[in-house]
Design a protein around this motif. Structure first.
Motif, PDB file in Angstrom:
ATOM      1  N   ALA A 237      -5.910 -11.393  16.125  1.00 47.18           N
ATOM      2  CA  ALA A 237      -6.295 -10.027  15.764  1.00 47.18           C
ATOM      3  C   ALA A 237      -5.126  -9.127  16.140  1.00 47.18           C
ATOM      4  O   ALA A 237      -4.852  -8.909  17.317  1.00 47.18           O
ATOM      5  CB  ALA A 237      -7.565  -9.616  16.499  1.00 47.18           C
ATOM      6  N   TYR A 238      -4.436  -8.618  15.137  1.00 46.80           N
ATOM      7  CA  TYR A 238      -3.151  -7.931  15.324  1.00 46.80           C
ATOM      8  C   TYR A 238      -3.242  -6.508  14.787  1.00 46.80           C
ATOM      9  O   TYR A 238      -3.461  -6.314  13.590  1.00 46.80           O
ATOM     10  CB  TYR A 238      -2.071  -8.732  14.594  1.00 46.80           C
ATOM     11  N   HIS A 239      -3.103  -5.524  15.676  1.00 48.02           N
ATOM     12  CA  HIS A 239      -3.045  -4.146  15.184  1.00 48.02           C
ATOM     13  C   HIS A 239      -1.624  -3.880  14.695  1.00 48.02           C
ATOM     14  O   HIS A 239      -0.768  -3.334  15.397  1.00 48.02           O
ATOM     15  CB  HIS A 239      -3.454  -3.113  16.229  1.00 48.02           C
ATOM     16  N   GLY A 240      -1.406  -4.295  13.489  1.00 50.39           N
ATOM     17  CA  GLY A 240      -0.145  -4.150  12.783  1.00 50.39           C
ATOM     18  C   GLY A 240      -0.387  -4.651  11.381  1.00 50.39           C
ATOM     19  O   GLY A 240      -1.444  -5.222  11.080  1.00 50.39           O
ATOM     20  N   GLY A 241       0.597  -4.463  10.515  1.00 55.02           N
ATOM     21  CA  GLY A 241       0.419  -4.869   9.123  1.00 55.02           C
ATOM     22  C   GLY A 241       1.538  -5.766   8.648  1.00 55.02           C
ATOM     23  O   GLY A 241       2.076  -6.567   9.416  1.00 55.02           O
ATOM     24  N   PHE A 242       1.892  -5.588   7.387  1.00 53.17           N
ATOM     25  CA  PHE A 242       2.856  -6.486   6.748  1.00 53.17           C
ATOM     26  C   PHE A 242       4.106  -5.720   6.348  1.00 53.17           C
ATOM     27  O   PHE A 242       4.046  -4.698   5.668  1.00 53.17           O
ATOM     28  CB  PHE A 242       2.232  -7.132   5.509  1.00 53.17           C
ATOM     29  N   GLU A 243       5.243  -6.274   6.779  1.00 52.78           N
ATOM     30  CA  GLU A 243       6.526  -5.648   6.489  1.00 52.78           C
ATOM     31  C   GLU A 243       7.148  -6.183   5.200  1.00 52.78           C
ATOM     32  O   GLU A 243       8.187  -5.732   4.764  1.00 52.78           O
ATOM     33  CB  GLU A 243       7.486  -5.872   7.664  1.00 52.78           C
ATOM     34  N   ARG A 244       6.469  -7.171   4.608  1.00 51.38           N
ATOM     35  CA  ARG A 244       6.996  -7.818   3.397  1.00 51.38           C
ATOM     36  C   ARG A 244       5.909  -7.957   2.338  1.00 51.38           C
ATOM     37  O   ARG A 244       4.718  -7.921   2.656  1.00 51.38           O
ATOM     38  CB  ARG A 244       7.566  -9.206   3.731  1.00 51.38           C
ATOM     39  N   ASP A 245       6.330  -8.131   1.105  1.00 48.93           N
ATOM     40  CA  ASP A 245       5.399  -8.413   0.019  1.00 48.93           C
ATOM     41  C   ASP A 245       4.695  -9.736   0.310  1.00 48.93           C
ATOM     42  O   ASP A 245       5.356 -10.739   0.619  1.00 48.93           O
ATOM     43  CB  ASP A 245       6.167  -8.492  -1.314  1.00 48.93           C
ATOM     44  N   LEU A 246       3.381  -9.754   0.232  1.00 49.55           N
ATOM     45  CA  LEU A 246       2.616 -10.942   0.626  1.00 49.55           C
ATOM     46  C   LEU A 246       2.879 -12.130  -0.280  1.00 49.55           C
ATOM     47  O   LEU A 246       2.710 -13.279   0.134  1.00 49.55           O
ATOM     48  CB  LEU A 246       1.115 -10.627   0.635  1.00 49.55           C
ATOM     49  N   ASP A 247       3.292 -11.885  -1.515  1.00 49.62           N
ATOM     50  CA  ASP A 247       3.529 -12.983  -2.464  1.00 49.62           C
ATOM     51  C   ASP A 247       4.978 -13.453  -2.475  1.00 49.62           C
ATOM     52  O   ASP A 247       5.248 -14.651  -2.500  1.00 49.62           O
ATOM     53  CB  ASP A 247       3.117 -12.549  -3.881  1.00 49.62           C
TER      54      ASP A 247
ATOM     55  N   PRO B 208      11.197  -7.727   1.637  1.00 51.88           N
ATOM     56  CA  PRO B 208      10.873  -6.584   2.493  1.00 51.88           C
ATOM     57  C   PRO B 208      10.324  -5.415   1.681  1.00 51.88           C
ATOM     58  O   PRO B 208      10.844  -5.094   0.614  1.00 51.88           O
ATOM     59  CB  PRO B 208      12.218  -6.221   3.127  1.00 51.88           C
ATOM     60  N   THR B 209       9.271  -4.794   2.192  1.00 55.75           N
ATOM     61  CA  THR B 209       8.696  -3.614   1.543  1.00 55.75           C
ATOM     62  C   THR B 209       8.928  -2.354   2.380  1.00 55.75           C
ATOM     63  O   THR B 209       8.507  -1.274   1.996  1.00 55.75           O
ATOM     64  CB  THR B 209       7.175  -3.795   1.326  1.00 55.75           C
ATOM     65  N   GLU B 210       9.537  -2.503   3.530  1.00 53.04           N
ATOM     66  CA  GLU B 210       9.837  -1.365   4.397  1.00 53.04           C
ATOM     67  C   GLU B 210      10.993  -1.759   5.297  1.00 53.04           C
ATOM     68  O   GLU B 210      11.392  -2.931   5.357  1.00 53.04           O
ATOM     69  CB  GLU B 210       8.615  -0.985   5.238  1.00 53.04           C
ATOM     70  N   THR B 211      11.562  -0.779   5.995  1.00 58.38           N
ATOM     71  CA  THR B 211      12.612  -1.062   6.969  1.00 58.38           C
ATOM     72  C   THR B 211      12.047  -1.978   8.057  1.00 58.38           C
ATOM     73  O   THR B 211      10.971  -1.722   8.594  1.00 58.38           O
ATOM     74  CB  THR B 211      13.122   0.241   7.602  1.00 58.38           C
TER      75      THR B 211
ATOM     76  N   TYR C 209      12.812   8.705  11.587  1.00 61.55           N
ATOM     77  CA  TYR C 209      13.748   9.773  11.937  1.00 61.55           C
ATOM     78  C   TYR C 209      14.532   9.313  13.174  1.00 61.55           C
ATOM     79  O   TYR C 209      14.413   9.863  14.264  1.00 61.55           O
ATOM     80  CB  TYR C 209      12.986  11.078  12.203  1.00 61.55           C
ATOM     81  N   PHE C 210      15.327   8.282  12.955  1.00 58.29           N
ATOM     82  CA  PHE C 210      16.024   7.626  14.071  1.00 58.29           C
ATOM     83  C   PHE C 210      17.034   8.548  14.744  1.00 58.29           C
ATOM     84  O   PHE C 210      17.404   8.323  15.901  1.00 58.29           O
ATOM     85  CB  PHE C 210      16.713   6.350  13.580  1.00 58.29           C
ATOM     86  N   MET C 211      17.487   9.568  13.998  1.00 58.89           N
ATOM     87  CA  MET C 211      18.490  10.484  14.580  1.00 58.89           C
ATOM     88  C   MET C 211      17.943  11.263  15.781  1.00 58.89           C
ATOM     89  O   MET C 211      18.703  11.822  16.568  1.00 58.89           O
ATOM     90  CB  MET C 211      19.011  11.453  13.499  1.00 58.89           C
ATOM     91  N   TYR C 212      16.618  11.294  15.955  1.00 58.70           N
ATOM     92  CA  TYR C 212      16.031  12.031  17.080  1.00 58.70           C
ATOM     93  C   TYR C 212      15.875  11.172  18.337  1.00 58.70           C
ATOM     94  O   TYR C 212      15.658  11.714  19.423  1.00 58.70           O
ATOM     95  CB  TYR C 212      14.644  12.554  16.706  1.00 58.70           C
ATOM     96  N   LYS C 213      15.949   9.866  18.179  1.00 56.88           N
ATOM     97  CA  LYS C 213      15.676   8.980  19.315  1.00 56.88           C
ATOM     98  C   LYS C 213      16.678   9.206  20.443  1.00 56.88           C
ATOM     99  O   LYS C 213      17.883   9.257  20.218  1.00 56.88           O
ATOM    100  CB  LYS C 213      15.714   7.508  18.878  1.00 56.88           C
TER     101      LYS C 213
END
Length: 527
Positions: free
Chosen positions: A198-208, A212-215, A484-488
């Motif tokens: 049970a993972y509170h997170g999702g998918f960073e890639r297309d399931l098929d 990658p679908t996001e950074t 907004y990585f420039m703020y880190k």
């Protein structure tokens, strides 16, 4: 003789404080909430003997009811979400990122009130290296000796969003590394027959396709868990608010039940036992909608007093608007300076004592402010429990942040202005488009991404890339949330630990009448 059995796993995720089937902005009916989900759960239990019920995170935050409880009633009453989860006899819950929003004290109380374990294999105690909340997993023994292991994981990206004091003493381990370690323990030491992650997170890639679908920041490692962690039978996901079912990745059945209790996630496993060893022979996942389902009134009665107090609070008149701050077209709000966004920025600037601010129109359902303003109007427009930070950034950082916001739009094609799918799919992220006050700028969306800010001035002079500027923004953005990585890591000049919705309400209470103004300091253009 071969034994057979059917195991049903029911999942809720990203309920976000939703209990009653209403839209708090209008008080109209809505197909959402635990009241309706409860009816589905009871129906499933009447049909199936072997059921495991799990919540996958972001349970206790997200509606005016949960906000009102956290800010006004928490000293006197138990958490309404936990009252209902206990009543529904959840087997376990996982920490979501929004569980931490109201601070350690409220979360600790919620965990102690729960008659079920909260799982956190990758939220570690900095001092000991052990799971901070004590329970990496939970084992449930079913009939006929079937042993099921449930491992709880949370997106490790939380330090990029959360107030540091809310997660003090915690280390968020990479979810894949934690899964590899603990799944092995479940299989080899605990000898479980079935492993549910049970993972509170999702998918960073297309399931098929696996593309990658996001950074790839590590925020959503679901695909990676399926590919790189051996021994997982079921992966329950959330966080992205997607509705995913009927999919297997590398033999792992996956499901994700949207948000706000619109659907119930269901996984069905068929198992055979030959010579004392249970084997999964088939698996399927589905989503059951609450549309048209009657809410469980007996359950809702348990928390009716919370709802009555919330409604009374929401209808308190707090001020008046002179002029127009209504949202008629969300896209139009994002194309040029407007009274609503200018007002929120001015509240932030006054609270922080600085003259540059940014904020967003968080949701396309944001209604704006009517002539007579109540608390309901405030929480309908400012829907997150954000606080404010003033950080010191360079002119270069400012330009980079504006270019990030400008990527909200597709390059103009001469026909119509379109929103970039990266901000709408798989999860709407309108909250990641910022609008600024205190500077003058133009975005030209005919130009390629990264080259769209064609004017950028402060006090009638060009922004100096090397100069430093103090800017007020919400804590989520100040930590780099929304890419907004420039703020880190930028210096925090001031921390204002009061919810922005409370600051807005206090502004109305103090001024009594607010005049809608717009100085047209920014605009989206196209050649």
């Amino acid at each position: 003789m071969m034994k057979k059995m059917k195991l049903v796993i029911l999942e809720t995720s990203d309920i976000h404080g939703s209990i009653f089937p209403i839209n708090y902005g209008t008080n109209g009916k809505a197909d959402v909430g635990l009241g309706k989900i409860a009816t589905l759960i009871k129906k499933e239990r009447s049909h199936n003997e072997n059921i495991i019920l799990l919540d996958n995170g972001d349970l206790i935050q997200g509606t005016p009811l949960s906000y009102h409880y956290a800010r006004i009633m928490k000293e006197q009453q138990d958490n309404p979400m936990i009252i209902l989860a206990n009543e529904l006899k959840y087997d376990a819950a996982v920490f979501g990122n929004h569980e931490f929003n109201y601070g350690k004290e409220l979360l600790k109380a919620a965990v102690s009130e729960s008659q079920f374990p909260w799982l956190s294999a990758n939220i570690l105690d900095v001092k000991t290296g052990n799971p901070y909340y004590g329970n990496p997993y939970f084992i449930k023994e079913m009939e006929a000796g079937l042993k099921v292991g449930i491992l709880g994981l949370t997106t490790p990206y939380i330090p990029n969003w959360e107030q540091p004091e809310h997660i003090e003493g915690m280390h968020f381990e990479d979810a894949v590394e934690a899964a590899q370690k603990w799944v092995r323990i479940l299989k080899e030491k605990e000898k479980v027959d079935v492993v549910i992650v049970a993972y509170h997170g999702g998918f960073e890639r297309d399931l098929d396709t696996g593309e990658p679908t996001e950074t790839l920041t590590g925020e959503n490692q679901g695909y990676q868990i399926c590919q790189e962690v051996e021994g997982v039978d079921v992966l329950l996901t959330g966080h992205q608010h997607r509705q995913i079912f009927g999919k297997e990745i590398n033999g792992v059945i996956v499901v994700q039940p949207g948000n706000n209790g619109r659907v119930l996630g269901k996984v069905t496993l068929d198992l055979n036992d030959q010579s004392g060893s249970w084997q999964v022979v088939s698996k399927q996942s589905e989503l059951i909608s609450v549309e048209g389902i009657k809410e469980d009134r007996s359950l809702l009665k348990k928390v009716e007093r919370y709802e009555k107090n919330t409604q009374k609070w929401l209808d308190q008149p707090i001020g008046k608007i002179k002029g127009d701050m209504i949202v008629k077209d969300p896209l139009e709000i994002r194309l040029g300076d407007n009274p609503l966004i200018e007002f929120i920025n001015r509240v932030q600037m006054e609270a922080a004592g600085v003259d540059i601010s940014n904020t967003a129109l968080f949701d396309n359902q944001s209604p704006g402010f009517p002539e007579n303003v109540t608390m309901r109007d405030v929480v309908s427009n400012y829907i997150y429990p954000n606080t404010l930070k003033v950080i010191r950034i360079t002119g270069h950082d400012m330009k980079a942040a504006l270019e990030r916001s400008a990527a909200y739009f597709m390059q103009y094609d001469g026909e119509k202005i379109k929103v970039n799918p990266a901000f709408t799919t798989p999860k709407p992220q309108h909250y990641n488009y910022d609008m600024w006050e205190g500077i003058d700028y133009l975005m030209n969306i005919s130009r390629p991404e990264g080259e769209r800010i064609v004017k950028l001035e402060y006090q009638s002079a060009k922004i100096d890339p090397d100069a430093e500027y103090n800017v007020v923004m919400n804590n989520y953005r100040a930590g780099g949330g929304g890419e907004y990585f420039m703020y880190k890591g930028k210096p925090v000049i001031k921390d204002i630990p009061i919810d922005v919705s409370e600051l807005i309400a206090n502004y109305f209470l103090e001024k009594k009448t607010v005049t809608a103004t717009v100085n047209h300091n920014w605009k989206v253009i196209h050649d």
